[in-house]
Motif scaffolding. Structure first.
Motif, PDB file in Angstrom:
ATOM      1  N   THR A 259      -8.417  -0.320  -0.451  1.00  0.00           N
ATOM      2  CA  THR A 259      -7.631   0.911  -0.328  1.00  0.00           C
ATOM      3  C   THR A 259      -8.214   1.969  -1.259  1.00  0.00           C
ATOM      4  O   THR A 259      -8.687   1.669  -2.356  1.00  0.00           O
ATOM      5  CB  THR A 259      -6.150   0.692  -0.676  1.00  0.00           C
ATOM      6  OG1 THR A 259      -6.033   0.190  -2.005  1.00  0.00           O
ATOM      7  CG2 THR A 259      -5.511  -0.272   0.298  1.00  0.00           C
TER       8      THR A 259
ATOM      9  N   ALA B 151      -5.969   8.512   0.088  1.00  0.00           N
ATOM     10  CA  ALA B 151      -6.142   9.070   1.428  1.00  0.00           C
ATOM     11  C   ALA B 151      -6.700  10.484   1.398  1.00  0.00           C
ATOM     12  O   ALA B 151      -7.440  10.889   2.290  1.00  0.00           O
ATOM     13  CB  ALA B 151      -4.806   9.048   2.180  1.00  0.00           C
TER      14      ALA B 151
ATOM     15  N   ASP C 206      -2.343   5.985   0.306  1.00  0.00           N
ATOM     16  CA  ASP C 206      -3.578   5.200   0.337  1.00  0.00           C
ATOM     17  C   ASP C 206      -4.098   5.076   1.762  1.00  0.00           C
ATOM     18  O   ASP C 206      -3.350   5.167   2.726  1.00  0.00           O
ATOM     19  CB  ASP C 206      -3.346   3.802  -0.230  1.00  0.00           C
ATOM     20  CG  ASP C 206      -3.112   3.813  -1.730  1.00  0.00           C
ATOM     21  OD1 ASP C 206      -3.495   4.811  -2.366  1.00  0.00           O
ATOM     22  OD2 ASP C 206      -2.538   2.838  -2.244  1.00  0.00           O
ATOM     23  N   GLN C 207      -5.418   4.869   1.868  1.00  0.00           N
ATOM     24  CA  GLN C 207      -6.055   4.637   3.160  1.00  0.00           C
ATOM     25  C   GLN C 207      -6.841   3.335   3.080  1.00  0.00           C
ATOM     26  O   GLN C 207      -7.585   3.102   2.124  1.00  0.00           O
ATOM     27  CB  GLN C 207      -6.990   5.792   3.508  1.00  0.00           C
ATOM     28  CG  GLN C 207      -7.830   5.568   4.747  1.00  0.00           C
ATOM     29  CD  GLN C 207      -6.984   5.498   6.001  1.00  0.00           C
ATOM     30  OE1 GLN C 207      -6.285   6.439   6.329  1.00  0.00           O
ATOM     31  NE2 GLN C 207      -7.060   4.374   6.709  1.00  0.00           N
ATOM     32  N   ARG C 208      -6.663   2.481   4.053  1.00  0.00           N
ATOM     33  CA  ARG C 208      -7.420   1.223   4.122  1.00  0.00           C
ATOM     34  C   ARG C 208      -8.788   1.472   4.733  1.00  0.00           C
ATOM     35  O   ARG C 208      -8.913   2.154   5.758  1.00  0.00           O
ATOM     36  CB  ARG C 208      -6.655   0.190   4.942  1.00  0.00           C
ATOM     37  CG  ARG C 208      -5.409  -0.336   4.268  1.00  0.00           C
ATOM     38  CD  ARG C 208      -4.557  -1.120   5.252  1.00  0.00           C
ATOM     39  NE  ARG C 208      -5.229  -2.309   5.762  1.00  0.00           N
ATOM     40  CZ  ARG C 208      -4.987  -3.556   5.341  1.00  0.00           C
ATOM     41  NH1 ARG C 208      -4.094  -3.760   4.384  1.00  0.00           N
ATOM     42  NH2 ARG C 208      -5.619  -4.587   5.869  1.00  0.00           N
TER      43      ARG C 208
ATOM     44  N   MET D 132       0.846  -1.201   0.000  1.00  0.00           N
ATOM     45  CA  MET D 132       0.000   0.000   0.000  1.00  0.00           C
ATOM     46  C   MET D 132       0.873   1.239   0.000  1.00  0.00           C
ATOM     47  O   MET D 132       1.768   1.398   0.828  1.00  0.00           O
ATOM     48  CB  MET D 132      -0.900   0.021   1.239  1.00  0.00           C
ATOM     49  CG  MET D 132      -1.847   1.203   1.270  1.00  0.00           C
ATOM     50  SD  MET D 132      -2.911   1.191   2.750  1.00  0.00           S
ATOM     51  CE  MET D 132      -1.727   1.506   4.038  1.00  0.00           C
TER      52      MET D 132
END
Length: 374
Positions: free
Chosen positions: A45, A48, A5-7, A1
């Motif tokens: 993902t 972000a 990126d944001q999960r 990732m």
């Protein structure tokens, strides 16, 4: 990732098929990274910088039972995060409000939270601020958005100096929160309420999550109050302002408006600062004496160069704004009203709590814990 990126964890209703789940992710433009079939959840993902958009879009899907940030857990041995910034030991205010403990519990690297600093400008070249300044606007009578007075740069550092970068010190929001330089005061540190009102509306309409106003004046203004109400009621912004430095219970505006968190200043012993305003219109207190923060890298009226200490409720307010940003980064679905509730209901009981200020001195760790229960 990638670090941009944001999960997210997306929980589906049990009757939603794998093909239907796949189609939802495709419509969102998200990338599937893991499925936990037993609980009908999938991890994706997303960029972000747009995480709020994705949370809203997933929530709107009739196939989705819930969507949430895939938060980071710490081993229980993590009780405090001490950044590597060399001047952190001079920042007594962060220790007082238990920021290192809060950072252990919080999301400290969000790129989707915007803190609008409505002030005398921010030095765009300061090494501990520049990379965080993502928007600039000028509503003052100055010809530049740079900080020739010295006040706004100091305020910005308290709320959001770049943290854990081996430069200067830490910001209350750690690295959760961009800084917006919304210049509403001139190069002499003053400006009319109309310019402040215009800055509030602009910041709110452009997507600010928190507005910090370390400024104020007597008498009030309908236009200023309308701008505050627009930001709070219509745009969902957390609005914070300094209570004033006249050692009086006479209201200062915009701090005294109902939709503003009004902040008094306290010293290292949790006593009200000698200069700080107080009274029914003041909500909370925060450190405001000998506060070490960023200063312009060039000459300015306050003669604070690079880094230095200043006193004032102006310094207290950005501790609250930085904390609001930290809560928003950690719990992005919380409303501005709920974030305010978390801050105000979790304060430490210090001399003057309930009399000089409605609540007590802010406690970042307790606020993060409280926010998780609301």
């Amino acid at each position: 990732m990638a670090n941009t990126d944001q999960r997210l964890i997306v929980g589906f209703y049990p009757n939603v098929t794998k093909e239907e789940r796949k189609e939802v992710h495709k419509m969102m433009g998200a990338t599937l990274v893991q499925a936990i079939d037993q609980i009908h959840a999938e991890v994706v993902t997303v960029p972000a910088q747009n995480v709020g958009f994705y949370l809203t879009q997933y929530s709107a899907s009739t196939n989705v039972r819930y969507v949430e940030i895939d938060q980071i857990a710490h081993a229980h041995g993590c009780r405090r995060i001490i950044p590597n910034d060399p001047e952190f030991d001079l920042q007594w205010g962060l220790e007082k409000i238990m920021a290192p403990e809060a950072w252990c519990r919080a999301v400290i690297t969000s790129q989707d939270i915007n803190i609008a600093i409505l002030d005398t400008g921010i030095d765009p070249n300061h090494p501990d601020l520049a990379a965080k300044i993502t928007r600039t606007a000028n509503f003052s009578n100055s010809l530049t958005t740079d900080d020739l007075f010295g006040h706004g740069t100091h305020v910005a550092g308290i709320a959001g100096a770049i943290t854990n970068n081996l430069v200067f010190g830490a910001g209350t929001s750690f690295n959760s929160g961009n800084l917006w330089n919304i210049k509403v005061l001139g190069d002499d540190g003053t400006g009319p309420f109309s310019m402040i009102a215009a800055g509030i509306v602009d910041a709110a309409d452009t997507g600010a999550d928190v507005i910090n106003m370390s400024l104020g004046g007597p008498g009030g203004s309908q236009a200023l109050e309308d701008a505050v109400n627009h930001a709070f009621n219509i745009r969902g912004v957390v609005v914070v302002a300094s209570a004033g430095n006249d050692n009086t219970d006479t209201p200062s505006f915009p701090a005294a408006y109902a939709n503003v968190i009004s902040v008094a200043a306290t010293d290292e012993n949790d006593q009200k600062a000698s200069f700080s305003n107080f009274g029914d219109g003041v909500d909370v207190a925060a450190p405001g004496v000998g506060i070490f923060s960023t200063c312009p890298t060039h000459a300015n009226v306050l003669n604070c160069i690079n880094f230095g200490s200043l006193n004032g409720t102006s310094q207290a307010a950005p501790f609250v704004s930085g904390l609001a940003a930290l809560i928003k980064a950690t719990f992005p679905l919380l409303s501005n009203q709920t974030i305010r509730q978390a801050i105000e209901s979790s304060t430490d009981d210090v001399p003057g709590s309930g009399t000089l200020y409605q609540f007590g001195r802010i406690n970042a760790n307790s606020a993060i814990i409280t926010a998780g229960t609301l």
